[in-house]
Enzyme design. Sequence first.
Site, PDB file in Angstrom:
ATOM      1  N   HIS A   1       0.836  -1.202   0.000  1.00 17.64           N
ATOM      2  CA  HIS A   1       0.000   0.000   0.000  1.00 17.64           C
ATOM      3  C   HIS A   1       0.867   1.246   0.000  1.00 17.64           C
ATOM      4  CE1 HIS A   1       0.652  -0.614   4.397  1.00 17.64           C
ATOM      5  NE2 HIS A   1       0.733   0.704   4.405  1.00 17.64           N
TER       6      HIS A   1
ATOM      7  N   HIS B   1      -6.189  -1.802   3.460  1.00 15.52           N
ATOM      8  CA  HIS B   1      -5.944  -0.546   2.735  1.00 15.52           C
ATOM      9  C   HIS B   1      -5.001  -0.789   1.563  1.00 15.52           C
ATOM     10  CE1 HIS B   1      -2.597  -1.036   5.368  1.00 15.52           C
ATOM     11  NE2 HIS B   1      -2.250   0.216   5.549  1.00 15.52           N
TER      12      HIS B   1
ATOM     13  N   HIS C   1       4.579   7.117   3.589  1.00 14.61           N
ATOM     14  CA  HIS C   1       5.388   5.920   3.344  1.00 14.61           C
ATOM     15  C   HIS C   1       4.755   5.079   2.253  1.00 14.61           C
ATOM     16  CE1 HIS C   1       2.413   4.221   6.297  1.00 14.61           C
ATOM     17  NE2 HIS C   1       2.530   3.149   5.535  1.00 14.61           N
TER      18      HIS C   1
ATOM     19  N   HIS D   1      -0.238  -2.110  14.722  1.00 13.10           N
ATOM     20  CA  HIS D   1      -1.237  -1.063  14.529  1.00 13.10           C
ATOM     21  C   HIS D   1      -2.555  -1.469  15.193  1.00 13.10           C
ATOM     22  CE1 HIS D   1       1.188   1.151  11.724  1.00 13.10           C
ATOM     23  NE2 HIS D   1       1.151   0.233  10.781  1.00 13.10           N
TER      24      HIS D   1
ATOM     25  N   TYR E   1       8.725   0.628  10.540  1.00 12.32           N
ATOM     26  CA  TYR E   1       8.995   1.735   9.625  1.00 12.32           C
ATOM     27  C   TYR E   1      10.495   2.029   9.601  1.00 12.32           C
ATOM     28  CZ  TYR E   1       4.013   3.129   9.727  1.00 12.32           C
ATOM     29  OH  TYR E   1       2.649   3.170   9.623  1.00 12.32           O
TER      30      TYR E   1
ATOM     31  N   GLU F   1       7.819   0.902   4.789  1.00 15.22           N
ATOM     32  CA  GLU F   1       7.203   0.080   5.828  1.00 15.22           C
ATOM     33  C   GLU F   1       7.211  -1.365   5.373  1.00 15.22           C
ATOM     34  OE1 GLU F   1       3.025  -0.420   8.379  1.00 15.22           O
ATOM     35  OE2 GLU F   1       2.963   0.406   6.361  1.00 15.22           O
TER      36      GLU F   1
END
Length: 309
Positions: free
Chosen positions: A156, A202, A216, A248, A257, A267
């Site tokens: 993503h 996502h 990112h 998360h 990260y 990431e």
Amino acid sequence: MPDRILRLQHVEVRVPDLELCAAYYTEVLGLIETARDVRDGAERVFLKCWDEQEHHSVVLRQAPTYGLDHMSFKVAEAADLDHFTTKLETAGVAVKRYAARELGPGWGEAIRFDAPSGHLVELVHGMERVGNMLPMTNPPPRPQDLVGIAPPRLDHVFVMAEDVEAFTAFFTGLLEFRLTEQILANDGHQLATFLERSHTPHDVAVITGPNGGLHHFAFWMDDWNGIREAADTLAYHGVQIDVAPTRHGVTRGYTTYFFDPVGNRNELFTGGYWVDPDFEPITWTEEEMGRAIFYYHREVNERFFTVHS
């Protein structure tokens, strides 16, 4: 509604030191170089992850600054380019069309346009297929000669915008993305949103910040152990780690990260959940934003909301 946009196809990022970054992305991250070219006077390097079938998922472009040039999403059929061109132009968005390979080696037919945030967005069909380094009959689980961290695929892109709501409305209304999660301020406006087309949490996300900003871009890892082992590799090579392996709240994913040599934040991501078409969006409140971003630490600092420099 048919799945016209399938997933994130690639990102093109600016890098002030092309050779240093090409070495980092191939030798440390473990991507595979597929081509080089010069466009508009700037040299570019084309890269893919080992389990991706198509020509490239990351393009590095020599430039004085770092950041995102454009993000590209794959459409299912060539006719989908016509569909979105009509929708966008009806809404007053200027669209430019490109023939196959006009934009570079391996490229398919594409359209490009600007999001309200100033990000250049591309939809593409017909990218050249180069294979994933495995035979199509009786393949092993993975190639035996991979280098570095070797994530299997791009996952993503996470960008920044002054008006998160306008960005979200553009992607959901015109590009037919689905909202999976959002972080709302106490006054009700969106601080961050997470949008998908591939039934993952996502494919693109946006958070409050400068227009055109890149927060990112992320690569998929198969499991949590892969994230931890990758952090060992990053530390060994002296890569600047921004956030050590953690979890998360938003997306339920595991993450670390870090920065490429010139400042683009990368990431590694795994986990998450399956998103059905009737998925109901999840909301996080402003008070719980820290837990939403980093579930264990429960806080984020100002650096998270800025483009690295």
